[in-house]
Design a protein around this motif. Sequence first.
Motif, short mmCIF file in Angstrom:
data_model
loop_
_atom_site.label_atom_id
_atom_site.label_comp_id
_atom_site.label_asym_id
_atom_site.label_seq_id
_atom_site.Cartn_x
_atom_site.Cartn_y
_atom_site.Cartn_z
N LEU A 42 35.93 30.75 35.20
CA LEU A 42 35.80 30.90 33.67
C LEU A 42 35.67 29.56 33.06
CD1 LEU A 42 38.21 33.98 33.53
CD2 LEU A 42 35.70 34.09 33.96
N ASN B 272 33.24 34.64 27.62
CA ASN B 272 32.70 34.39 28.99
C ASN B 272 31.87 35.40 29.39
OD1 ASN B 272 33.83 32.06 30.85
ND2 ASN B 272 35.52 32.79 29.38
N ARG C 150 38.66 47.40 33.71
CA ARG C 150 39.90 47.70 33.28
C ARG C 150 40.60 46.71 32.36
NH1 ARG C 150 41.07 52.75 35.72
NH2 ARG C 150 40.15 52.89 37.68
N LEU C 151 39.73 45.89 31.62
CA LEU C 151 40.34 44.88 30.84
C LEU C 151 40.22 45.10 29.03
CD1 LEU C 151 39.75 41.56 32.61
CD2 LEU C 151 41.90 42.58 32.09
N PHE D 7 41.57 43.21 25.93
CA PHE D 7 41.89 41.87 26.50
C PHE D 7 40.67 40.72 26.22
CE2 PHE D 7 44.83 44.35 28.86
CZ PHE D 7 45.91 43.61 28.91
N ARG E 257 41.68 37.40 24.85
CA ARG E 257 42.28 36.44 25.50
C ARG E 257 41.75 35.21 25.82
NH1 ARG E 257 47.50 38.74 26.74
NH2 ARG E 257 47.87 40.01 25.08
N ARG E 258 42.14 34.24 26.00
CA ARG E 258 41.59 32.88 26.80
C ARG E 258 42.06 32.91 28.19
NH1 ARG E 258 38.97 29.37 23.53
NH2 ARG E 258 39.42 29.94 21.53
N HIS F 125 43.66 31.25 30.38
CA HIS F 125 44.83 30.87 30.71
C HIS F 125 45.91 31.74 30.28
CE1 HIS F 125 46.30 29.14 26.90
NE2 HIS F 125 45.18 29.35 26.72
N GLU F 126 45.48 32.74 29.47
CA GLU F 126 46.32 33.77 29.07
C GLU F 126 46.69 34.99 30.04
OE1 GLU F 126 46.48 32.75 24.20
OE2 GLU F 126 44.82 33.84 25.21
N LEU F 127 45.60 34.81 30.92
CA LEU F 127 45.53 36.03 31.78
C LEU F 127 45.98 35.79 33.21
CD1 LEU F 127 42.01 36.79 30.99
CD2 LEU F 127 43.80 38.13 30.10
N SER F 128 46.54 36.83 33.87
CA SER F 128 47.20 36.66 35.22
C SER F 128 45.94 36.13 36.19
CB SER F 128 47.63 37.82 35.66
OG SER F 128 46.85 38.90 35.85
N ARG G 272 39.02 39.68 37.58
CA ARG G 272 38.22 40.77 36.84
C ARG G 272 37.41 40.38 35.59
NH1 ARG G 272 41.58 45.87 37.10
NH2 ARG G 272 43.16 45.47 38.40
N ARG H 138 31.72 39.31 34.30
CA ARG H 138 30.75 38.32 33.89
C ARG H 138 29.57 38.29 34.93
NH1 ARG H 138 32.34 31.83 33.86
NH2 ARG H 138 32.25 32.31 36.30
N THR I 50 47.53 42.67 44.39
CA THR I 50 46.49 42.66 43.48
C THR I 50 44.97 42.69 44.12
OG1 THR I 50 47.63 41.02 42.10
CG2 THR I 50 45.69 41.27 41.63
N THR J 283 44.25 46.29 44.68
CA THR J 283 43.76 47.01 43.51
C THR J 283 42.38 46.71 43.27
OG1 THR J 283 45.99 46.64 42.66
CG2 THR J 283 44.67 47.53 41.47
#
Lengths: 278, 253
Positions: free
Chosen positions: B88, B97, B124-125, B128, B131-132, B134-137, B143, B148, B170, B173
């Motif tokens: 990303l 993105n 399913r985001l 979100f 969010r940048r 780096h702020e996501l898992s 996802r 994208r 993960t 899922t």
Amino acid sequence: MIEVIDQLDQVAAGGPRAGRARRIWASTWPKLLAIAIVLVIWQIIHLTGWKKFVFAGPGATLSDLFDQAKTGLFWHAIRTTVQRAVLGFALAVLIGSVIGALVSRIKPLRAAIGSLVTSLQTMPSIVWFPFAIILFGISNSAIMFVIVMGTAPSVANGLIAGVDYTPPLLLRAGKMMGLRRWSLWRRLILPASLPAFVAGLRQGWAFSWRSLMAGELLVIIANQPSLGVLLSSDQDQADAPGIMSIMIVILILGIIVHTLFGLADRSIRRRWGLDTTI
Amino acid sequence: MTAVATQGAEAVQLVGVTKVFGRGDQSVVALEQVSLTVAPGEFICLIGASGCGKSTLLNLVAGLEQPSTGTVSVAASQVAMMFQEPALFPWLTAAGNVELALRARKVPKAERRQRVVELLDLVRLAGFGDRRPHELSGGMRQRVALARALAQDADVLLMDEPFGALDAITRDTLHDELDRIREGRPFTTLFVTHNVREAVRLGDRVVLLSSHPGRVAGEFEVPISHPRRIDSTSVAELAATITDKLKEAMAGS
């Protein structure tokens, strides 16, 4: 599940926002302490009576600074210097960016000019002054010329480095998305090189400021008071408090700009998630 | 020699593809005489030890590289790709993105905003978007990468070990998510993995590649009905058979 992960992330990020006042204080007190230490050492040297007739203590210098701050000349000088700094730096950034963009985009230019740019950087900017004075006379243009020669290579190099180090994976991702040529450049390579570009600007500014100060001491233009002019006329009159107060002004201006670059750098790093100190 | 768009019944077809890197003594044969036909909407899993040229194969289909001999034809105007890393752009938000992929396709601005919301919702985001990365898992970043890739509205999606760096839960899922999304929009998928069970869990067909040089060492239909579970007996049994074959292929090289 995502919500839980999100909450965990927030906890990891430091929980509720730490007190803003406390953070400001934490970053301020070391600076205040540094100023205090300098003042104390300065005062002690003054008290020892070392070079008593030419070395001014903090008291005399600071009161001289306050006196000068009441004169129009002082502010006029600061205005001239700051204007030159802004104009010279802006011109250098413009020229440096154009050169950097061309060199990074066009392969043959790359080989020819790339190393030239780097070697120009090793040239102490003061060396350019005799040449600049022959070309432009004792004028603002001579000073601008030297600022550009000193600064533009750093700016160009910053941009070139940023373009070079665009992660190949991001380039692949961009190409797969259908970004081509101009759009690839505009939407991917340029933003990806921002941190390196800002680092180049920061270095370029340091060169700019040094070139400008050297220039103002060497190229003294009649009826155009600047910090350099004040400094050299104080030198002629052996006015130690005057010299030292102008030096303090120069120091403060330098620190202000340095801090601004630091803030810009930090904000980029934070937004990109490069900041590991959180 | 080059990738040509054809109107045939195949979504992707490789005929006698050989890819050699370098020249003379230094040359390395990454793929040798690989032929593979993928039907529209089919989910193919490519499996093999490292050095079997799986990623090279994807790059050929993507048009990022050209075959040394043989032909690669892709009957799709758009091919999207996902990598092991989310890749990303850190200067954009999650929504940014996804939007960039739409912008690259010249989707009008007014429509873009709506599509971004839909796509983030699909993976399913929802909520979100600002969010940048780096702020996501890690799972959330993949996802976003999936959203994208979907934004490119591609008929062929290439996935180069996209879940390889994620933890098992993960990954599990995301397998379910991928199945669900493909129900709505059955794009042709080429999925590279090291994990035999993952291949059987996801694929309609599993293609086994041998290493040095990469050749097709076997193909397995996966006759297990959906929904599948990675820990079900039928998946485990077929995975065991394929693993045996894989070991043979590796021993032979």
